[in-house]
Design an enzyme around this catalytic site. Structure first.
Site, PDB file in Angstrom:
ATOM      1  N   ASP A 154      42.590  30.392  38.410  1.00  0.00           N
ATOM      2  CA  ASP A 154      43.615  31.359  38.035  1.00  0.00           C
ATOM      3  C   ASP A 154      43.669  31.485  36.512  1.00  0.00           C
ATOM      4  O   ASP A 154      43.631  30.481  35.797  1.00  0.00           O
ATOM      5  CB  ASP A 154      44.959  30.873  38.590  1.00  0.00           C
ATOM      6  CG  ASP A 154      46.089  31.845  38.342  1.00  0.00           C
ATOM      7  OD1 ASP A 154      46.024  32.970  38.862  1.00  0.00           O
ATOM      8  OD2 ASP A 154      47.040  31.473  37.637  1.00  0.00           O
ATOM      9  N   GLU A 198      39.144  34.211  37.583  1.00  0.00           N
ATOM     10  CA  GLU A 198      39.967  35.380  37.336  1.00  0.00           C
ATOM     11  C   GLU A 198      39.863  35.609  35.831  1.00  0.00           C
ATOM     12  O   GLU A 198      40.464  34.856  35.051  1.00  0.00           O
ATOM     13  CB  GLU A 198      41.424  35.149  37.750  1.00  0.00           C
ATOM     14  CG  GLU A 198      42.290  36.373  37.514  1.00  0.00           C
ATOM     15  CD  GLU A 198      43.764  36.118  37.837  1.00  0.00           C
ATOM     16  OE1 GLU A 198      44.407  37.025  38.392  1.00  0.00           O
ATOM     17  OE2 GLU A 198      44.262  35.017  37.522  1.00  0.00           O
TER      18      GLU A 198
END
Length: 665
Positions: free
Chosen positions: A323, A359
């Site tokens: 993330d 990401e």
């Protein structure tokens, strides 16, 4: 350096914690229920920032926490307060979920001891490492993003006590569903223990996604009541079914948030080391959540590497999704693709061969890094998401962009001589509108989040049913169904790795909420009983086609050059069968094209895209000894008749007399 955390021996437990600036560190030992503090023992400095102590007579199952003392000067980044019980950063298990309480954020001397409010770490017996098996998932496969709790909370075939847990993913009904979709790996949204943001409890809400961890290794007891063994067994069961497991991990921030946040672990042990700070002592916030983990510090990098190794060796996972991954590559605040931590992950013998998905953006300076992560990192491709949505929304001048995205986004990933795409193609994810909502809501509807609809992205590249002027409920429903079909067909026709968020295959809706992180309720829980089975059957057919035609999942960039069978790997055609000329590519009103992929057997697959609202007759080039057949017989089309507007259709070319393929299910 001593092994950090709690290490169990036959004689007792060795405790070790790291801090560069704490003057004293203690371990608090609690009773079997984790309620009463039995003893408080001071760890001894061992050098290099390590404080350690061996406590004889303790065994596996002992509940404990840490305390630290030193300067208290938040304006300079020091938060030491021995009244704050801290969770060991190396804790592998905690005895209860975190629950936000304002007393956890009290200033030193203004609050009571926080031990009654905090989970206790559980010292666990060492687990035998698993054999080092290679990951099942390969680039080009289907990643299935799963919010663990929401996925099975309403599943009628799952026993009620098991719903919402990691163990439920191993249920035969779930595995059967995954296999029908051709899932290569499930990507589990965060399963480590997390805490609600402080503004949620007064609103009667709780974090449903888990992107707010406290420490990095301990699993959330609500998702894994059976602890690490539950994750390990589920991963093994999925693997036996041919399905890999990817963990979505959050190393970029923690739930300790900004200067008004709670002191739970890292902040109380060594705030200035574990988090990045501005020169004036303020916490850096490249995440939008209040703090940024200092991934460029060696002790933090070691903790992250130890976490990854733990989940590989003790749970057997295929890999990880990171993330807000640029933060892992920030060195003194600047992203560097050659950052020590990224290099260490790639070069680690146990991690370099795992599935690694970034990401590739955060909100810090120069935070958008799509295409800039080093191989073998795959990357979430928001350009794919946005261009596909724009094309099917009806924006002009998008046919070239669509072709680029279908072909693997060479404009993003072909730099530095790379020959294969690292794109993870997706149209919808947990963050943003559900796929069904993209075609039903032009604007977000986040009223349930309690922020007056101010949160979440305002531009969703979405539309309301896609056809102006239709009024009947039946017509609206059909238009939305058809639009979901074209979005899904585009995804499954795209070269490289693709990602589908759980439930999008059967029309999940969040009623227009594009930031449903705080909706642990029927807004996010999948409605298995009410799912659109016709849409689901179509996705099963698309998955079967993708498995039957390897050219679709190939990650190598297309060249247009012919192979040994004299068939080019790709040709781009108009609806008349003629090659797309420069004028066609530049025609802003063009909404049609054909992607003609060559396959290893000398045949071809035609992906016919009609983004126009009008019907159109498509003509495909003929070859002697070959014929065009429906690639998905259950949704067969007739090339002699006009194909519908806003449609994607597939034809496959085979030698006359060869066996038919792609019958679907």
């Amino acid at each position: 350096m001593s092994q950090l955390g709690a290490t169990i021996t036959n004689e007792g437990i060795h405790f070790a914690a790291w801090s560069s600036s704490a003057r004293r560190i203690w371990v608090s030992i609690f009773d079997d229920q984790g309620n009463r503090e039995l003893d408080r023992l001071e760890l001894q400095p061992e050098g290099e920032g390590v404080h350690a102590l061996f406590v004889s007579g303790l065994a596996a199952g002992a509940r404990y926490g840490l305390r630290a003392d030193g300067d208290y000067a938040p304006e300079r980044g020091f938060w030491f307060d021995p009244d704050k019980l801290l969770v060991d950063p190396y804790a592998l298990d905690v005895d209860r979920p975190y629950a936000y309480d304002g007393r956890l954020a009290a200033r030193r001397g203004e609050g009571a001891d926080t031990a009654p409010l905090m989970p206790k770490a559980i010292a666990g017996a060492s687990v035998k490492p698993l054999p080092a098996l290679p990951p099942l998932f390969r680039p080009g496969g289907l990643v299935y993003e799963v919010p663990v709790r929401a996925f099975t909370m309403l599943h009628p075939d799952i026993p009620e006590k098991q719903r919402g847990t990691i163990a439920a993913l191993a249920h035969p009904a779930v595995i059967d569903h995954l296999k029908r979709l051709g899932v290569g790996a499930v990507e589990l949204m965060p399963v480590t223990a997390s805490i609600d943001e402080r503004h949620l409890p007064p609103l009667g809400l709780r974090n449903a996604w888990g992107y707010n961890p406290v420490t990095f290794m301990a699993l959330d007891p609500r998702l894994a009541p059976g602890g690490l063994a539950e994750l390990r067994q589920t991963v093994a069961t999925l693997r036996d079914a041919g399905i890999g497991t990817i963990l979505d991990l959050v190393f970029n921030h923690t739930g300790e948030s900004d200067r008004l946040g709670p002191t739970l672990s890292l902040r109380g042990l060594d705030n200035r080391t574990y988090y990045r700070h501005a020169p004036d002592g303020a916490l850096t916030n490249d995440t939008g959540t209040g703090n940024s983990v200092a991934c460029d510090h060696p002790i933090v990098g070691k903790m992250i590497l130890d976490t990854l190794r733990h989940f590989v060796s003790h749970a057997g996972v295929d890999g990880f999704r990171f993330d807000l991954a640029p933060i892992l590559g920030r060195v003194e605040g600047i992203f560097d693709a050659g950052a020590p931590l990224l290099k260490a992950i790639r070069n680690d013998p146990g991690l370099g061969g795992r599935v690694l998905i970034a990401e590739p953006w955060d909100i810090g300076p120069d935070g958008y890094q799509l295409g800039n992560f080093p191989p073998p990192f795959l990357e979430w491709n928001d350009k794919y998401r946005d261009d596909v949505r724009r094309f099917w929304r009806g924006d002009h001048g998008m046919v070239g962009a669509l072709a680029t995205r279908l072909a693997g986004s060479s404009d993003v990933f072909a730099g530095a001589g790379q020959r294969a795409s690292r794109s993870v193609n997706f149209i919808a994810a947990h963050d943003g509108m559900a796929l069904a909502d993209i075609v039903a809501y032009e604007h977000k509807h986040n009223e349930a989040n309690g922020e007056d609809n101010r949160d979440g992205h305002s531009e969703n590249l979405s539309w309301n049913n896609g056809i102006e002027g239709i009024t009947s409920d039946e017509a609206v429903a059909k238009a939305r169904f058809d639009d979901q079909c074209v979005l899904l067909a585009t995804l499954f026709a795209s070269r490289g790795t693709i990602m589908l968020t759980a439930g999008d295959e059967f029309g999940r809706t969040q009623k227009g909420n594009n930031n449903a992180y705080a909706q642990d309720n029927t807004i996010t829980w999948l409605d298995w009983a009410g799912r659109d089975r016709a849409l689901e059957r179509y996705v099963v057919l698309l998955a079967a086609l993708r498995r039957a035609v390897p050219a679709l999942s190939d990650t190598h960039f297309l060249t247009g050059k012919a192979d040994a069978s004299n068939i080019p790997d790709v040709a781009w055609l108009t609806e008349t069968g003629a090659p797309l000329a420069e004028a066609d590519w530049n025609d802003p009103s063009r909404h049609r094209l054909v992607m003609l992929l060559g396959d290893d057997g000398g045949g071809r697959l035609a992906v016919m895209v009609n983004g126009d609202r009008r019907q159109c007759v498509f003509t495909l080039p003929a070859r002697e000894g070959f014929e065009w057949r429906p690639a998905i017989e259950a949704t067969a089309v007739d090339l002699a008749r006009p194909l519908p507007g806003r449609s994607v259709n597939f034809m496959i070319e085979r030698g006359v007399g060869t066996a038919r393929a792609g019958k679907g299910a």
